[in-house]
Design a protein around this motif. Structure first.
Motif, PDB file in Angstrom:
ATOM      1  N   ASN A  75       0.797  -1.226   0.000  1.00 48.90           N
ATOM      2  CA  ASN A  75       0.000   0.000   0.000  1.00 48.90           C
ATOM      3  C   ASN A  75       0.834   1.283   0.000  1.00 48.90           C
ATOM      4  OD1 ASN A  75       0.824   0.445   2.697  1.00 48.90           O
ATOM      5  ND2 ASN A  75      -0.991  -0.520   3.553  1.00 48.90           N
ATOM      6  N   MET A  76       0.155   2.404  -0.224  1.00 46.03           N
ATOM      7  CA  MET A  76       0.770   3.731  -0.192  1.00 46.03           C
ATOM      8  C   MET A  76      -0.165   4.637   0.604  1.00 46.03           C
ATOM      9  SD  MET A  76       3.016   5.977  -0.740  1.00 46.03           S
ATOM     10  CE  MET A  76       4.169   5.065  -1.769  1.00 46.03           C
ATOM     11  N   HIS A  77       0.076   4.729   1.909  1.00 47.18           N
ATOM     12  CA  HIS A  77      -0.752   5.545   2.789  1.00 47.18           C
ATOM     13  C   HIS A  77      -0.039   6.814   3.229  1.00 47.18           C
ATOM     14  CE1 HIS A  77      -3.435   1.898   4.133  1.00 47.18           C
ATOM     15  NE2 HIS A  77      -3.558   2.194   2.851  1.00 47.18           N
ATOM     16  N   TYR A  78       1.142   7.046   2.667  1.00 44.55           N
ATOM     17  CA  TYR A  78       1.923   8.216   3.027  1.00 44.55           C
ATOM     18  C   TYR A  78       2.044   9.135   1.809  1.00 44.55           C
ATOM     19  CZ  TYR A  78       3.421   5.033   6.769  1.00 44.55           C
ATOM     20  OH  TYR A  78       3.450   4.156   7.813  1.00 44.55           O
ATOM     21  N   ARG A  79       2.602  10.305   1.999  1.00 45.34           N
ATOM     22  CA  ARG A  79       2.907  11.154   0.850  1.00 45.34           C
ATOM     23  C   ARG A  79       3.929  10.440  -0.026  1.00 45.34           C
ATOM     24  NH1 ARG A  79       4.031  17.437   1.868  1.00 45.34           N
ATOM     25  NH2 ARG A  79       4.066  17.286  -0.410  1.00 45.34           N
ATOM     26  N   LEU A  99      10.067  10.353   8.702  1.00 46.16           N
ATOM     27  CA  LEU A  99      11.493  10.236   8.401  1.00 46.16           C
ATOM     28  C   LEU A  99      12.118   9.029   9.085  1.00 46.16           C
ATOM     29  CD1 LEU A  99      12.656  13.968   8.668  1.00 46.16           C
ATOM     30  CD2 LEU A  99      12.066  12.679   6.615  1.00 46.16           C
ATOM     31  N   ALA A 100      11.783   8.799  10.336  1.00 44.01           N
ATOM     32  CA  ALA A 100      12.453   7.756  11.103  1.00 44.01           C
ATOM     33  C   ALA A 100      12.006   6.349  10.725  1.00 44.01           C
ATOM     34  CB  ALA A 100      12.246   7.978  12.602  1.00 44.01           C
ATOM     35  N   THR A 101      10.760   6.188  10.299  1.00 39.08           N
ATOM     36  CA  THR A 101      10.250   4.855   9.970  1.00 39.08           C
ATOM     37  C   THR A 101      10.067   4.651   8.479  1.00 39.08           C
ATOM     38  OG1 THR A 101       7.938   5.540  10.167  1.00 39.08           O
ATOM     39  CG2 THR A 101       9.019   4.750  12.163  1.00 39.08           C
ATOM     40  N   GLN A 102      10.058   5.720   7.702  1.00 40.29           N
ATOM     41  CA  GLN A 102       9.782   5.689   6.272  1.00 40.29           C
ATOM     42  C   GLN A 102       8.399   5.076   6.029  1.00 40.29           C
ATOM     43  OE1 GLN A 102      13.381   5.281   3.817  1.00 40.29           O
ATOM     44  NE2 GLN A 102      14.493   4.762   5.664  1.00 40.29           N
ATOM     45  N   ALA A 103       8.155   4.504   4.883  1.00 35.92           N
ATOM     46  CA  ALA A 103       6.795   4.070   4.532  1.00 35.92           C
ATOM     47  C   ALA A 103       6.480   2.647   4.964  1.00 35.92           C
ATOM     48  CB  ALA A 103       6.589   4.193   3.019  1.00 35.92           C
ATOM     49  N   GLN A 104       7.363   2.063   5.747  1.00 33.32           N
ATOM     50  CA  GLN A 104       7.252   0.628   5.985  1.00 33.32           C
ATOM     51  C   GLN A 104       6.142   0.177   6.938  1.00 33.32           C
ATOM     52  OE1 GLN A 104      11.154  -0.497   7.279  1.00 33.32           O
ATOM     53  NE2 GLN A 104      12.151   0.430   5.524  1.00 33.32           N
ATOM     54  N   PRO A 105       5.810   0.907   8.014  1.00 28.83           N
ATOM     55  CA  PRO A 105       4.887   0.337   9.009  1.00 28.83           C
ATOM     56  C   PRO A 105       3.542  -0.108   8.447  1.00 28.83           C
ATOM     57  CG  PRO A 105       5.986   2.257   9.917  1.00 28.83           C
ATOM     58  CD  PRO A 105       6.359   2.204   8.464  1.00 28.83           C
ATOM     59  N   GLU A 106       2.890   0.722   7.647  1.00 27.46           N
ATOM     60  CA  GLU A 106       1.568   0.339   7.150  1.00 27.46           C
ATOM     61  C   GLU A 106       1.662  -0.700   6.046  1.00 27.46           C
ATOM     62  OE1 GLU A 106      -1.585   3.054   6.737  1.00 27.46           O
ATOM     63  OE2 GLU A 106      -0.702   4.557   8.059  1.00 27.46           O
ATOM     64  N   PRO A 143       9.694   6.753   0.616  1.00 26.70           N
ATOM     65  CA  PRO A 143       8.233   6.639   0.590  1.00 26.70           C
ATOM     66  C   PRO A 143       7.733   5.334  -0.015  1.00 26.70           C
ATOM     67  CG  PRO A 143       8.960   7.942  -1.260  1.00 26.70           C
ATOM     68  CD  PRO A 143      10.196   7.626  -0.467  1.00 26.70           C
ATOM     69  N   LEU A 144       8.634   4.505  -0.524  1.00 28.57           N
ATOM     70  CA  LEU A 144       8.252   3.276  -1.214  1.00 28.57           C
ATOM     71  C   LEU A 144       8.613   2.065  -0.375  1.00 28.57           C
ATOM     72  CD1 LEU A 144       9.592   4.147  -4.766  1.00 28.57           C
ATOM     73  CD2 LEU A 144       7.319   4.587  -3.831  1.00 28.57           C
ATOM     74  N   ALA A 145       7.773   1.061  -0.408  1.00 30.19           N
ATOM     75  CA  ALA A 145       8.080  -0.159   0.329  1.00 30.19           C
ATOM     76  C   ALA A 145       7.213  -1.295  -0.201  1.00 30.19           C
ATOM     77  CB  ALA A 145       7.849   0.022   1.830  1.00 30.19           C
ATOM     78  N   GLY A 146       7.727  -2.496  -0.093  1.00 29.18           N
ATOM     79  CA  GLY A 146       6.985  -3.687  -0.445  1.00 29.18           C
ATOM     80  C   GLY A 146       7.507  -4.849   0.372  1.00 29.18           C
ATOM     81  N   CYS A 147       6.647  -5.804   0.665  1.00 27.64           N
ATOM     82  CA  CYS A 147       7.089  -6.959   1.454  1.00 27.64           C
ATOM     83  C   CYS A 147       6.175  -8.139   1.176  1.00 27.64           C
ATOM     84  CB  CYS A 147       7.109  -6.631   2.940  1.00 27.64           C
ATOM     85  SG  CYS A 147       5.528  -6.107   3.642  1.00 27.64           S
ATOM     86  N   PHE A 148       6.669  -9.315   1.480  1.00 29.70           N
ATOM     87  CA  PHE A 148       5.825 -10.498   1.364  1.00 29.70           C
ATOM     88  C   PHE A 148       6.373 -11.639   2.193  1.00 29.70           C
ATOM     89  CE2 PHE A 148       8.704 -10.959  -2.286  1.00 29.70           C
ATOM     90  CZ  PHE A 148       8.967 -12.321  -2.376  1.00 29.70           C
ATOM     91  N   LEU A 149       5.515 -12.610   2.457  1.00 27.40           N
ATOM     92  CA  LEU A 149       5.882 -13.828   3.151  1.00 27.40           C
ATOM     93  C   LEU A 149       5.901 -14.970   2.148  1.00 27.40           C
ATOM     94  CD1 LEU A 149       3.646 -13.622   6.358  1.00 27.40           C
ATOM     95  CD2 LEU A 149       6.104 -13.180   6.207  1.00 27.40           C
ATOM     96  N   LEU A 150       6.917 -15.796   2.265  1.00 26.92           N
ATOM     97  CA  LEU A 150       7.084 -16.939   1.375  1.00 26.92           C
ATOM     98  C   LEU A 150       7.080 -18.192   2.247  1.00 26.92           C
ATOM     99  CD1 LEU A 150       7.573 -17.410  -1.695  1.00 26.92           C
ATOM    100  CD2 LEU A 150      10.028 -17.400  -1.194  1.00 26.92           C
ATOM    101  N   VAL A 151       6.266 -19.190   1.869  1.00 28.71           N
ATOM    102  CA  VAL A 151       6.058 -20.360   2.730  1.00 28.71           C
ATOM    103  C   VAL A 151       6.279 -21.648   1.955  1.00 28.71           C
ATOM    104  CG1 VAL A 151       4.373 -21.619   4.135  1.00 28.71           C
ATOM    105  CG2 VAL A 151       4.409 -19.126   4.175  1.00 28.71           C
ATOM    106  N   ARG A 152       7.055 -22.540   2.555  1.00 28.44           N
ATOM    107  CA  ARG A 152       7.169 -23.908   2.038  1.00 28.44           C
ATOM    108  C   ARG A 152       6.196 -24.777   2.805  1.00 28.44           C
ATOM    109  NH1 ARG A 152      10.218 -28.040   4.184  1.00 28.44           N
ATOM    110  NH2 ARG A 152      11.446 -26.554   5.406  1.00 28.44           N
ATOM    111  N   ASP A 153       5.239 -25.341   2.099  1.00 27.81           N
ATOM    112  CA  ASP A 153       4.231 -26.179   2.758  1.00 27.81           C
ATOM    113  C   ASP A 153       4.816 -27.522   3.186  1.00 27.81           C
ATOM    114  OD1 ASP A 153       2.145 -24.362   2.623  1.00 27.81           O
ATOM    115  OD2 ASP A 153       1.685 -24.930   0.554  1.00 27.81           O
TER     116      ASP A 153
END
Length: 397
Positions: A252-256, A265-272, A387-397
């Motif tokens: 998502n992009m919930h920041y400017r 500044l201290a956390t950048q766009a990562q928390p949300e 202001p940019l961030a992306g993340c994901f979880l990868l799972v081996r079943d």
């Protein structure tokens, strides 16, 4: 609700030789990575019906993005139903997220995703991005930095890092553990460009490039390419590798959306972004066995540790102090191949490759044991800063 990413898996990976002087073209490196990934997935070129990359070709001589989709598609003679590249995404993982959507929509079944860098050779040849030079027209956000001669990422990111240091009180000897851990892991990775271990004294003696960033806090430009194959899980069932399921994504992009007018500044766009990911899964931070966290600068990794919830806000310094918790045999092994700081700048695609290596238990001397020695099952991945961030979880079943 069944989120679309849960129907997608990584089925193959490939990587060219990573070096500081390739001696071959960027396209040749890309072909090497792509062919290896296709073969690793148990597919043929005829099976590949989609291509995605970030950010697409940027022919400015900088080596930042020397190969785009048309060049690789033609070289491999691929016939695809869908393709995509763009810079305006949720960080570098945008190509992966776009591919997830295309596969889920039924536009394709097997997508080749690649990222190629050629910055080491470009810099030796004296070629850099002209838009970052004094006296030249600049990209939008650079207009705010250029008057202060803040042309390079280290200077800009140091401003954010300084704010984090002010709010958290983190000490240099704690920050050092990100670089020290990365180099310790890289020593066990034959493909890493920097493999000589470093000590705390080495770190403290390294030059300060832009306070508080030191030389060892910065990733290393390289020549190389990484490719992964994303497949629909229905199409992955009969392939040779156990499918690595994409459990949840954060986009998502919930920041400017501004590098110069950043909200936090201290956390950048990562928390949300991280919160979005956790809202799409029943897994929790304690379920993660290995974390391959973006480390364009060590500061980014520190941010992600907190924003993923592996430790509390502004307590990453205590979490990483001494380095034992984040080591290969620690409670949360991070950047197990050495990360961008030591294995080379692949804009987190190196981390995707490494996460698959770990989940498929191909890590050799650097393999994380985990899950009662059956190998790790859940990997957390992240990319980008500002202001940019992306993340994901990868799972081996």
């Amino acid at each position: 609700m069944r989120w679309p990413e849960k129907s997608i898996a990584i089925t193959g990976i490939g990587q060219s030789r990573i070096s500081r002087d390739a001696g071959v073209s960027a396209l040749s490196l890309t072909i090497d990575a792509a062919v290896e990934a296709i073969r690793d997935a148990g597919l043929t070129r005829a099976d590949i019906d989609g291509i995605a990359t970030w950010p697409g070709a940027i022919p400015d001589g900088s080596g930042f993005a020397p190969v785009g989709i048309p060049a690789l598609q033609d070289a491999l003679r691929l016939k695809v139903e869908w393709y995509s590249s763009t810079r305006e995404t949720s960080g570098q993982f945008g190509a992966i997220f776009n591919a997830i959507g295309a596969i889920h929509a039924g536009l394709c079944r097997h997508v080749l995703v690649f990222r190629t860098m050629y910055q080491a050779t470009a810099r030796k040849q004296g070629l850099v991005n002209a838009s970052y030079q004094p006296g030249q027209r600049t990209h939008a956000h650079m207009g705010w930095h250029a008057p202060y001669h803040a042309y390079v990422a280290a200077t800009q990111q140091a401003l954010y890092f300084a704010r984090y240091v002010h709010e958290s009180g983190i000490r240099p000897e704690q920050v050092a553990q990100i670089a020290i851990n990365g180099r310790r892991n890289a020593a066990l990775n034959p493909a890493a460009v920097y493999r000589t271990p470093i000590t705390l004294d080495d770190y403290m003696a390294s030059p300060i490039l832009s306070t508080p960033l030191r030389l060892f806090d910065c990733d290393v430009p390289i020549d190389g390419s990484t490719a992964i194959i994303l497949s629909h899980r229905d199409a992955a069932a009969d392939l040779p590798n156990p499918p690595l399921r994409i459990e949840a994504i954060g986009t998502n992009m919930h920041y400017r959306n501004s590098w110069a007018q950043l909200d936090a500044l201290a956390t950048q766009a990562q928390p949300e972004v991280a919160a979005m990911m956790w809202n799409r899964t029943d897994l929790r931070p304690a379920d993660v066995d290995v974390a391959e966290l973006y480390d364009g600068f060590s500061f980014h990794t520190i941010n992600w540790l907190e924003n993923f919830g592996f430790c509390k806000r502004f307590e990453a310094g205590d979490f990483i102090e001494g380095g034992s918790r984040i080591a290969l045999d620690g409670e949360l092994p991070i950047n197990t191949n050495g990360g961008a700081l030591s294995a080379g700048r692949m804009h987190a695609y190196g981390q995707v490759h490494e996460a698959c290596v770990q989940l498929w238990c191909r890590g050799g001397a650097r393999q994380v044991k985990g899950r009662a020695n059956g190998g790790p099952r859940v990997a957390a991945l992240s990319t980008a800063g500002g202001p940019l961030a992306g993340c994901f979880l990868l799972v081996r079943d």
